[in-house]
Scaffold this active site. Sequence first.
Site, PDB file in Angstrom:
ATOM      1  CG  ASN A   1       0.438  -8.713   5.682  1.00 59.60           C
ATOM      2  OD1 ASN A   1      -0.256  -9.368   6.468  1.00 59.60           O
ATOM      3  ND2 ASN A   1      -0.087  -7.805   4.865  1.00 59.60           N
TER       4      ASN A   1
ATOM      5  NE  ARG B   1      -3.242  -2.870   0.119  1.00 65.22           N
ATOM      6  CZ  ARG B   1      -3.815  -3.428  -0.944  1.00 65.22           C
ATOM      7  NH1 ARG B   1      -3.758  -2.854  -2.122  1.00 65.22           N
ATOM      8  NH2 ARG B   1      -4.431  -4.572  -0.831  1.00 65.22           N
TER       9      ARG B   1
ATOM     10  CD1 TRP C   1     -12.043  -9.901  -0.925  1.00 64.97           C
ATOM     11  CD2 TRP C   1     -10.765  -9.918   0.903  1.00 64.97           C
ATOM     12  NE1 TRP C   1     -10.806 -10.375  -1.286  1.00 64.97           N
ATOM     13  CE2 TRP C   1      -9.990 -10.391  -0.177  1.00 64.97           C
ATOM     14  CE3 TRP C   1     -10.155  -9.834   2.166  1.00 64.97           C
ATOM     15  CZ2 TRP C   1      -8.660 -10.794  -0.039  1.00 64.97           C
ATOM     16  CZ3 TRP C   1      -8.832 -10.232   2.297  1.00 64.97           C
ATOM     17  CH2 TRP C   1      -8.104 -10.706   1.205  1.00 64.97           C
TER      18      TRP C   1
ATOM     19  CE  LYS D   1      -6.506  -2.135   9.547  1.00 67.07           C
ATOM     20  NZ  LYS D   1      -6.461  -2.450   8.115  1.00 67.07           N
TER      21      LYS D   1
ATOM     22  NE  ARG E   1     -13.238  -6.371   6.745  1.00 66.90           N
ATOM     23  CZ  ARG E   1     -12.387  -6.159   5.735  1.00 66.90           C
ATOM     24  NH1 ARG E   1     -12.586  -6.761   4.580  1.00 66.90           N
ATOM     25  NH2 ARG E   1     -11.360  -5.363   5.881  1.00 66.90           N
TER      26      ARG E   1
ATOM     27  CD  GLU F   1      -6.276  -8.651   5.467  1.00 68.85           C
ATOM     28  OE1 GLU F   1      -5.109  -8.255   5.471  1.00 68.85           O
ATOM     29  OE2 GLU F   1      -7.233  -7.953   5.104  1.00 68.85           O
TER      30      GLU F   1
ATOM     31  CD  GLU G   1      -5.307  -0.319   1.505  1.00 69.14           C
ATOM     32  OE1 GLU G   1      -4.895  -0.137   2.666  1.00 69.14           O
ATOM     33  OE2 GLU G   1      -5.684  -1.428   1.091  1.00 69.14           O
TER      34      GLU G   1
ATOM     35  CG  ASP H   1      -8.837  -2.122   5.565  1.00 69.08           C
ATOM     36  OD1 ASP H   1      -8.098  -1.446   6.305  1.00 69.08           O
ATOM     37  OD2 ASP H   1      -8.409  -2.849   4.657  1.00 69.08           O
TER      38      ASP H   1
ATOM     39  NE  ARG I   1      -2.089  -3.627  12.050  1.00 70.11           N
ATOM     40  CZ  ARG I   1      -2.729  -3.971  10.945  1.00 70.11           C
ATOM     41  NH1 ARG I   1      -2.862  -5.235  10.613  1.00 70.11           N
ATOM     42  NH2 ARG I   1      -3.264  -3.065  10.162  1.00 70.11           N
TER      43      ARG I   1
END
EC number: 3.2.1.131
Lengths: 671, 671
Positions: free
Chosen positions: A194, A152, A533, A352, A328, A278, A385, A357, A311
């Site tokens: 990640n 991103r 998703w 977040k 979600r 994820e 993003e 997201d 997180r």
Amino acid sequence: MYNMWLQYNPVESKNKDMWQEVAILNDSCIATSIKNELTIAIEKMFQVKPAYSTSNDAKIVIGIIDELGELVDKQQKHKFADISDESFLISYQNDQLLVTGKSDKALLYGVYHLLREVQHGHDITKLNLLDQPKNSLRMLNQWDNLDGSVERGYSGNSIFYENGKIVKDKSRIKDYARFLASVGINAISINNVNVWKEETYFITKKYLPEIKEIADIFRAYGITLYLSINFASPIAIDGLDTADPLDVNVKQWWKDRVQEICHYIPDFGGFVVKADSEHRPGPFTYDRDHADGSNMLAEALAPYGGKVIWRCFVYNCVQDWRDRSTDRARAAYDHFKPLDGKFHENVILQIKNGPMDFQVREPVSPLIGAMKKTNQIIEFQVAQEYTGQQRDLCYLIPQWKEVLQFDTYIKGKGTTIEDIVAGRIHPYKYSGIAAVSNIGNDENWTGNTLAQANLYGYGRLTWNPELSSETIANEWIQQTFTSNENVVNVLGDMLLNSWEIYENYTAPLGVGWMVTPNTHYGPNIDGYEYSRWGTYHFADRDGIGVDRTKETGTGYTSQYEEPNQSTYNNLDSCPDELLLFFHHVPYKYTLKSGKTVIQHIYDTHFLGYEQVEQLVQQWETMKDNIDPLRYTNIRERLALQIRNAREWRDQINTYFYRKSGIPDEKGRTFY
Amino acid sequence: MYNMWLQYNPVESKNKDMWQEVAILNDSCIATSIKNELTIAIEKMFQVKPAYSTSNDAKIVIGIIDELGELVDKQQKHKFADISDESFLISYQNDQLLVTGKSDKALLYGVYHLLREVQHGHDITKLNLLDQPKNSLRMLNQWDNLDGSVERGYSGNSIFYENGKIVKDKSRIKDYARFLASVGINAISINNVNVWKEETYFITKKYLPEIKEIADIFRAYGITLYLSINFASPIAIDGLDTADPLDVNVKQWWKDRVQEICHYIPDFGGFVVKADSEHRPGPFTYDRDHADGSNMLAEALAPYGGKVIWRCFVYNCVQDWRDRSTDRARAAYDHFKPLDGKFHENVILQIKNGPMDFQVREPVSPLIGAMKKTNQIIEFQVAQEYTGQQRDLCYLIPQWKEVLQFDTYIKGKGTTIEDIVAGRIHPYKYSGIAAVSNIGNDENWTGNTLAQANLYGYGRLTWNPELSSETIANEWIQQTFTSNENVVNVLGDMLLNSWEIYENYTAPLGVGWMVTPNTHYGPNIDGYEYSRWGTYHFADRDGIGVDRTKETGTGYTSQYEEPNQSTYNNLDSCPDELLLFFHHVPYKYTLKSGKTVIQHIYDTHFLGYEQVEQLVQQWETMKDNIDPLRYTNIRERLALQIRNAREWRDQINTYFYRKSGIPDEKGRTFY
């Protein structure tokens, strides 16, 4: 371009001569940074090369309170009793300007503040202020990978890594540290959450000697280094047969690991962890919960004062789009709220700002503040993003301010997010704000030069959430470009309107996600509609929106305290801008604005495009006031933005016209 | 798995002993291939190791007519007068089996045919047949890249290249040549039509020595090697300042290049060219047309007997989706038809079977046969790019047969595509069929073992388009697996229904393109709807389809001869399966089948999924008759297919239900 807001443009000042001698009483590595910065700044602003001394008689004296001795009187000292080590005092007294505080970091922040005052042409002989950061943790997360890519990232490649190695020339990292320190950032994680195969080894001897060098650079600017880790490291690095957080060998493995890290980096900040999210590994694999997982790491870090930043971006990312009961938006709260009280005191949950997201518009995450006994920080995304990827202009400070000012009612009226994350509501040991960085190795750091304003603003806002979006914009424009009133007005107007403009031409009324999958730039209205998703709009020929009410929907609204719960749950009271996030309504439903949903969609999309046309025109008037390099960079970005806005306008309008069959009241063109 | 249809399973035969001595009178490199194949085949089928001689008295004698001397009588010789060098005679006479023809290639084809007869248990003492290929050019295009990837490859990586180099061990290329020769393929291009940077150098000394080795391998199996070229090679390789086909230096450059290639490969086939297509360079850059471009290359190749195979896949790939007047389907005809007569005699135009791009259902390209003075070949795609990617079963022979049997009426009734591409309608010097290959370095060559049937069938059909889909399926099953009647019936049924099944659960009624962009696997109904690719369905709440009529649409129908033109242009006569390709109709429009369009969509999608369930059941009954490796491979692929079919069914049905609001007559589930 490169110097961002540390341009130190020449200024007129009657106090110019004061800068000929500066006494710096401290001699830490941070003091060296202070000298370095002062030398750059004073030379540029006043064409004066300051001499440094340790004389109490200098016109400008910088030192920790104890170092200042008699220069600070009892009353002043008393002020410092209850405030943090990072707070600073700038005081003009007896023909001397003092910059002081309880630590070398305080001096650093004081000096950057002082330089800001100077740049704005303020009279430093009038200064007398004690400033303290409202948030103790003010962090940036780099999503940089060892191959040099940035997840991103929209500003070139990483400044930390290239071609599978840590960069040899670290001068750019040092400049980055200067920028961050100048706006008060005090923590950074330097690798992507990640954590891929090779990055897993960052916590080993293979990389620690060079990571130590980076930590040294940041330390000199008051910034503590963190590393993102792979929860399955014991397996990946040393072939253990499990990463079970309750396994004795695993616990010992992490203790050994932390010991080694702290050998290289004694003030190591700790770990940032994306677990069970994820497809990243995590405690769920071993039927353990996230308290088990984070506590295990926390135990290893505790002896060294390290922290675990865990997180909460945990949700089912292989959802069946046919399943309307799974939501979600509920996931973070459902996963974490029941664990309140189970986390060690050096675990911090990173949440977040919204439940999805980083969309252009989301409600505030109901998890923030909902856990009274667990340290929490909020996570923003400076990287654009979903908000135009630093091609489109989107000044995000107003969005963040709206989030911070949101009243959760968790401890009655007035329980704002701002107060929660500052640790003023629950007795959090640690709290604050983190964000995904937006920089890369582009000459101007942020791709679009105007995106520098988001990094600047993030730091300033994190230090002091009470600053207004306008103040921050004005500061940034003046330090970055010029104090020319016209520029400040026009560019300020461009920045301050840009979030609303972006919202106008993209997904409407809080529904989100009508974006190209994977890349997340440009429209694709059904792009996430039949995906795994958990990101749907449910548009059909009659209406659109996600029913998250208690009665007929997913019940997500019940995660909010009253009266927010009822406000969102009831169609009549739900704010327009979040209507489709909470309700499924017919296209002809009338908004509080008096328009129907469908006409609102048409109108905002035509308007949004016109507003971008206006941004272009506004920018063109700046031509004579801005250097050609930066002028051109921004003009090119605006050209990309207008193409993007046109695509969004026409696809959204055409899609909804084809689906609803309802004509535009003004008869404008669809395809 | 590896041996595909050259399993040579043991067979019972009373003539087994005949194989103890085989006379091969020819001594070319092809004769060596024949010996090699006979040794493998005879040992496997009869556990007999044949001895080779040159004795006219052997029971089996293989030789060119002139080599056979008295063994062939005048009458037989006479038969060969007018037929091609590739035609063969297999004749049992005077207790001897003769395999003969006018060239060594004929012998090779004859022997493979003979071995096929043997595998099917036919009595070779009853054989007396003269067989000739209906198409002179029978070609495969490899879309392989030097890095080892295969564009649109679904069977692992390339067998030709890996990691930026040509493979050292070329044994697999030799086996590929065996498979191709066994079904009559006589030409191959070994690199992707999109010629990237390094592959541009294939026509230079840097790669030619090793490409020569590949050419040698193929030559021994009667297969001529072609190379795909980059039209801008003169610039890329030697820094010329233009690639203008009329430039003297450019012309000379290509002549020199061809001379060098033919130094290494004297029988070099020629160039395959994708020019001015999807951002590849071409003559348009220099304001030249495609005749100029191809003729320039043709002149360079002519002295060596080489050919230019010039692809007609030229269209505007940056179309504005808002623009309904531009129609990609028109592009090939509009570009090339006006150039008829301008091409050199060694230029061949390669035209995709349909006007778009290998969709599961398209009308036949109106360009095929429309150019009376220009050599043409048709292009199929054995690789299942849009037809399930060798995860889903889709036996494509019925599709190709439908295309070949299509009556263009270009020279009156009965002017089939089959006749046109065989060169029987217009006086083409060269004609035939080309196709994109479907193989890679997977152990079974084609990912899904059942996809081998498409490669087999492509070769057989290209040799003889009169073979039925059933015959080809039966041949392939028996040679690949077993002659067990149950297996032949069940598997034959699976293969023969599979194209229709795939069509049932994917994009309906010829509309195409409702597929995931870029990857082209799985549904994404609007995936190409707002894109630049010229690929739209125009579905709105009332109806769907592309109006390509003369009166109200793009006029594409006028590219067909009558009566096809009227058949397609008139809603009443347009065949159901192509309805949405040619017309935009309401969802309630009644098809010739008696169903409405919307009910047809619902019904075929529920049916298609059930049919895949049935495929799974059918395959499970095969368990005891198929070796576990191949059984499992196919079962795993069917498991992927059923997931894919479910996704298609539910997304298509839900999409159209949401859009049309029309309920299913049978009340089945939408989401």
